[in-house]
Design a protein around this motif. Structure first.
Motif, PDB file in Angstrom:
ATOM      1  N   ASP A  78       5.051 -17.084  -9.652  1.00 24.70           N
ATOM      2  CA  ASP A  78       5.563 -15.818  -9.134  1.00 24.70           C
ATOM      3  C   ASP A  78       5.545 -14.788 -10.256  1.00 24.70           C
ATOM      4  O   ASP A  78       6.009 -15.071 -11.364  1.00 24.70           O
ATOM      5  CB  ASP A  78       7.000 -15.979  -8.625  1.00 24.70           C
ATOM      6  N   ASP A  80       6.920 -11.066 -11.128  1.00 28.52           N
ATOM      7  CA  ASP A  80       7.795  -9.958 -10.773  1.00 28.52           C
ATOM      8  C   ASP A  80       7.884  -9.036 -11.984  1.00 28.52           C
ATOM      9  O   ASP A  80       7.191  -9.239 -12.985  1.00 28.52           O
ATOM     10  CB  ASP A  80       9.174 -10.492 -10.363  1.00 28.52           C
ATOM     11  N   MET A 106       1.296 -10.298  -3.963  1.00 24.76           N
ATOM     12  CA  MET A 106       2.084  -9.085  -4.212  1.00 24.76           C
ATOM     13  C   MET A 106       1.264  -7.909  -3.697  1.00 24.76           C
ATOM     14  O   MET A 106       0.091  -8.058  -3.366  1.00 24.76           O
ATOM     15  CB  MET A 106       2.390  -8.938  -5.703  1.00 24.76           C
ATOM     16  N   LEU A 110       0.242  -9.262  -0.386  1.00 23.38           N
ATOM     17  CA  LEU A 110       1.407  -9.767   0.340  1.00 23.38           C
ATOM     18  C   LEU A 110       1.467  -9.149   1.740  1.00 23.38           C
ATOM     19  O   LEU A 110       1.752  -9.836   2.729  1.00 23.38           O
ATOM     20  CB  LEU A 110       2.683  -9.452  -0.433  1.00 23.38           C
ATOM     21  N   HIS A 154       6.563  -4.437  -1.570  1.00 26.83           N
ATOM     22  CA  HIS A 154       5.348  -5.122  -2.006  1.00 26.83           C
ATOM     23  C   HIS A 154       4.895  -4.751  -3.422  1.00 26.83           C
ATOM     24  O   HIS A 154       4.275  -5.563  -4.102  1.00 26.83           O
ATOM     25  CB  HIS A 154       4.199  -4.811  -1.042  1.00 26.83           C
ATOM     26  N   ASN A 170      -3.523 -11.306  -8.480  1.00 26.21           N
ATOM     27  CA  ASN A 170      -2.963 -12.569  -7.998  1.00 26.21           C
ATOM     28  C   ASN A 170      -4.043 -13.372  -7.296  1.00 26.21           C
ATOM     29  O   ASN A 170      -4.974 -12.816  -6.700  1.00 26.21           O
ATOM     30  CB  ASN A 170      -1.760 -12.344  -7.073  1.00 26.21           C
TER      31      ASN A 170
END
Length: 317
Positions: A78, A80, A106, A110, A154, A170
């Motif tokens: 993940d 962030d 993301m 996403l 998002h 990603n």
């Protein structure tokens, strides 16, 4: 390596391991191109043209010049804002991060997660479920996922990366396809006779062995160690969890055991009701395996991998 070259390797790995096969993937891309050509000028302006060459809408380069040279990548399951700040700190302390690679989607990836879920239809039909049944059951679930991701913020991590000028991408379904193919072939060769054998064999894979040490390894959710597996189906790919309505049909068409990354409690209850065994290999361990099979290709090209955010890094080079 350049960012675009890294992305191209990911897409190629995804196609090589896709349950649908490379021919069908290409056919789907050709269909998209034909549909795009028939759109009005206004609709073309709204269309994400990356979908014309990238079969995995949940995988994308979110920020950065594709021609940027990459020597070191920060990779996490993940990503962030925290991972973006970590990359910036590492860069300031002499370990320059040229690119951040996350696994889970993301940004627009996403928002488009539901678009890859039709892969699950192929997985189901390969195990004997008629395509019309698999398709109808998945249609409802795909719609649920589309609505579910709609309200999410998002672009939070991507905006942070832009402010700090750190490229980010990603890799989701290409990695999930890789772990699906790996586990499917591995268990087919092992031919486990009991559910306990499936768990034992999975724990011989480095990622699952390490996850077991961390109390997050393979576990039986339905059935027992002495249960007979019958016909097995490996989930692992297709965006996110499918519909709990599929389990009755699985049992009807002779499937005895599901091996997957994760299932909801509602799904577990429904599977148990229809006498299906469930082995959960582990979410983060499975994601790590899929990412590692891709990251090994970067390592061969001289790119340094810096794991973070749950990635259990094991090289097979």
């Amino acid at each position: 390596m350049k960012i675009q070259e890294i992305f191209d390797i990911a897409i190629q790995k995804g196609i090589e391991n896709d349950p649908r096969g490379a021919t069908k993937v290409k056919k789907n891309l050709d269909k998209r191109k034909k549909e795009y050509d028939e759109l009005s000028k206004k609709k073309k302006a709204e269309y994400d043209t990356d979908k014309l060459t990238n079969p995995y809408s949940d995988t994308a380069i979110h920020f950065g010049d594709p021609k940027t040279e990459v020597k070191r990548v920060l990779v996490g399951i993940d990503v962030d804002s925290a991972e973006v700040l970590l990359a910036n700190e590492l860069s300031k302390n002499g370990k320059k991060i040229d690119l951040i690679i996350g696994h889970h989607p993301m940004g627009k990836a996403l928002a488009s997660l539901h678009d890859v879920m039709d892969i699950q239809i192929e997985v189901l039909t390969q195990k004997g479920i008629p395509d019309n049944i698999a398709e109808k059951i998945m249609e409802e679930r795909i719609s649920q996922v589309m609505r579910g991701v709609s309200p999410i913020n998002h672009y939070q991590a991507i905006d942070a990366a832009k402010l700090l000028d750190i490229p980010v991408m990603n890799i989701h379904t290409p990695a999930d396809n890789s772990v699906w193919n790996f586990v499917e072939n591995y268990l087919s060769q092992e031919k486990p006779e009991r559910i306990g054998d499936i768990v034992d064999r999975l724990k011989e894979i480095p990622e699952y062995k390490k996850a077991t040490e961390l109390n997050a390894g393979p576990v039986i959710f339905s059935g027992s160690e002495k249960s007979r597996p019958g016909k097995m189906i490996v989930g692992m790919t297709g965006g996110t969890s499918g519909s709990e309505k599929i389990y009755e049909r699985m049992a009807h068409y002779g499937i005895g055991t599901i091996i997957d990354m994760h299932v909801s409690e509602k799904s577990r209850e429904e599977a148990s009701k229809h006498f299906l065994n469930i082995v959960i290999a582990g979410h983060i361990a499975s994601d790590s395996l899929g990412m590692n099979l891709f990251l090994d290709e970067l390592e061969k090209k001289g790119v340094e991998i810096v794991p973070c955010s749950g990635l259990l890094r094991f090289s097979r080079n």
